[in-house]
Design a protein around this motif. Sequence first.
Motif, PDB file in Angstrom:
ATOM      1  N   VAL A 140      41.363 -63.220  24.839  1.00  0.00           N
ATOM      2  CA  VAL A 140      42.032 -61.914  24.835  1.00  0.00           C
ATOM      3  C   VAL A 140      42.168 -61.472  26.295  1.00  0.00           C
ATOM      4  O   VAL A 140      41.167 -61.215  26.973  1.00  0.00           O
ATOM      5  CB  VAL A 140      41.237 -60.873  24.028  1.00  0.00           C
ATOM      6  CG1 VAL A 140      41.965 -59.530  24.046  1.00  0.00           C
ATOM      7  CG2 VAL A 140      41.034 -61.352  22.600  1.00  0.00           C
ATOM      8  N   ASP A 183      44.812 -59.107  27.507  1.00  0.00           N
ATOM      9  CA  ASP A 183      45.400 -57.781  27.714  1.00  0.00           C
ATOM     10  C   ASP A 183      44.276 -56.735  27.714  1.00  0.00           C
ATOM     11  O   ASP A 183      43.574 -56.567  26.700  1.00  0.00           O
ATOM     12  CB  ASP A 183      46.410 -57.485  26.602  1.00  0.00           C
ATOM     13  CG  ASP A 183      47.259 -56.256  26.900  1.00  0.00           C
ATOM     14  OD1 ASP A 183      46.716 -55.271  27.446  1.00  0.00           O
ATOM     15  OD2 ASP A 183      48.466 -56.282  26.582  1.00  0.00           O
ATOM     16  N   ARG A 209      44.413 -53.619  27.492  1.00  0.00           N
ATOM     17  CA  ARG A 209      44.608 -52.590  26.459  1.00  0.00           C
ATOM     18  C   ARG A 209      44.022 -53.041  25.125  1.00  0.00           C
ATOM     19  O   ARG A 209      43.437 -52.233  24.401  1.00  0.00           O
ATOM     20  CB  ARG A 209      46.101 -52.273  26.312  1.00  0.00           C
ATOM     21  CG  ARG A 209      46.711 -51.539  27.505  1.00  0.00           C
ATOM     22  CD  ARG A 209      48.211 -51.459  27.384  1.00  0.00           C
ATOM     23  NE  ARG A 209      48.813 -52.797  27.363  1.00  0.00           N
ATOM     24  CZ  ARG A 209      50.126 -53.021  27.278  1.00  0.00           C
ATOM     25  NH1 ARG A 209      50.967 -51.989  27.187  1.00  0.00           N
ATOM     26  NH2 ARG A 209      50.609 -54.250  27.263  1.00  0.00           N
ATOM     27  N   ASP A 210      44.178 -54.314  24.802  1.00  0.00           N
ATOM     28  CA  ASP A 210      43.589 -54.836  23.563  1.00  0.00           C
ATOM     29  C   ASP A 210      42.068 -54.803  23.636  1.00  0.00           C
ATOM     30  O   ASP A 210      41.395 -54.458  22.658  1.00  0.00           O
ATOM     31  CB  ASP A 210      44.066 -56.269  23.317  1.00  0.00           C
ATOM     32  CG  ASP A 210      45.543 -56.338  22.968  1.00  0.00           C
ATOM     33  OD1 ASP A 210      46.091 -55.315  22.525  1.00  0.00           O
ATOM     34  OD2 ASP A 210      46.129 -57.421  23.147  1.00  0.00           O
ATOM     35  N   PHE A 247      39.558 -52.541  21.241  1.00  0.00           N
ATOM     36  CA  PHE A 247      38.477 -53.148  20.459  1.00  0.00           C
ATOM     37  C   PHE A 247      37.145 -52.507  20.825  1.00  0.00           C
ATOM     38  O   PHE A 247      36.335 -52.188  19.943  1.00  0.00           O
ATOM     39  CB  PHE A 247      38.422 -54.655  20.726  1.00  0.00           C
ATOM     40  CG  PHE A 247      37.653 -55.438  19.695  1.00  0.00           C
ATOM     41  CD1 PHE A 247      38.309 -56.230  18.784  1.00  0.00           C
ATOM     42  CD2 PHE A 247      36.268 -55.364  19.630  1.00  0.00           C
ATOM     43  CE1 PHE A 247      37.604 -56.956  17.824  1.00  0.00           C
ATOM     44  CE2 PHE A 247      35.548 -56.081  18.681  1.00  0.00           C
ATOM     45  CZ  PHE A 247      36.224 -56.875  17.772  1.00  0.00           C
TER      46      PHE A 247
END
Length: 288
Positions: A70, A72, A74-75, A79
């Motif tokens: 992962v 990004d 922002r992701d 989370f």
Amino acid sequence: MKDARSGGAPTVLRLVLGKRLQDLRERAGLSFAEAGRALDVTHATVRRMEKAEVGLKIPYVEKLLRVYGVTDQRDIDAFVSLAREANQPGWWHRYRDVLPEWFSAFVALEGEASVIRAYEPHYVPGLLQTEAYARAVLRAGMPHAPQAELERLAALRAERQSLLTKDDPPLLWVVMDETVLRRPIGGPEVMRAQIDRLIEATEMPRVRLQLMPFSAGPHPAMYGPFHIFRFPLPELPDVVYSESLVGAVYVDQRDDVSAFLEALDRMCAQAAPAHTTRTVLGGIRKEI
């Protein structure tokens, strides 16, 4: 899932995030051991995070997300924000002084389910009990408990019932043995009020109540009560809850859950249709 006699009950969100971490790890092609080495912890720590047996340590979560590919930010931030929320105790934590750990998981699942199906051969289900009936049941089941503890448990039961009056309540579908209504609990006045409560519940659009009469004979679930929870989240499988005197078992293996679902479907076909329940309840009330 497994026998739940000890350990803190996870929130449903923590279960979901654990499943998402599992999916990310498997897509990355990493084993528990490899993920554990990335964190400098044992493989068991990673497994317990995925199974929601422990809280989600934010530094671990952030590092695992990057290890799993992962990229990004922002992701990752989204989370992590959910993980912080998942680590917050559920509302039932206020009752931790009287709530058994094995039952706190039940309250967590109940609060997030979109469908709750149950078979009950002994008592009116907690979500449909009157205050007086609940107190009588609690006293019978905990004869040596201090009155203050019983009052706290009765308050917890009453708070759980707000689930049925929220804006988007779950479907509550219960098959209840006639025995439940014939067993005098708390005296005639308490039983009449309890039946009145059940009659009111039959008018609620998201409550379906069926009675299994004595005349129906044997049925597939005569061994004991159970609940089946279904969730609107694709990460969560159906979960079966079966209670004993000193603990409970939570089952989510597909084949095992299917056996309970098949038994309950057969019972629904064998029990009196839901549209007759109000009439049957009225007849029993007159006899009390």
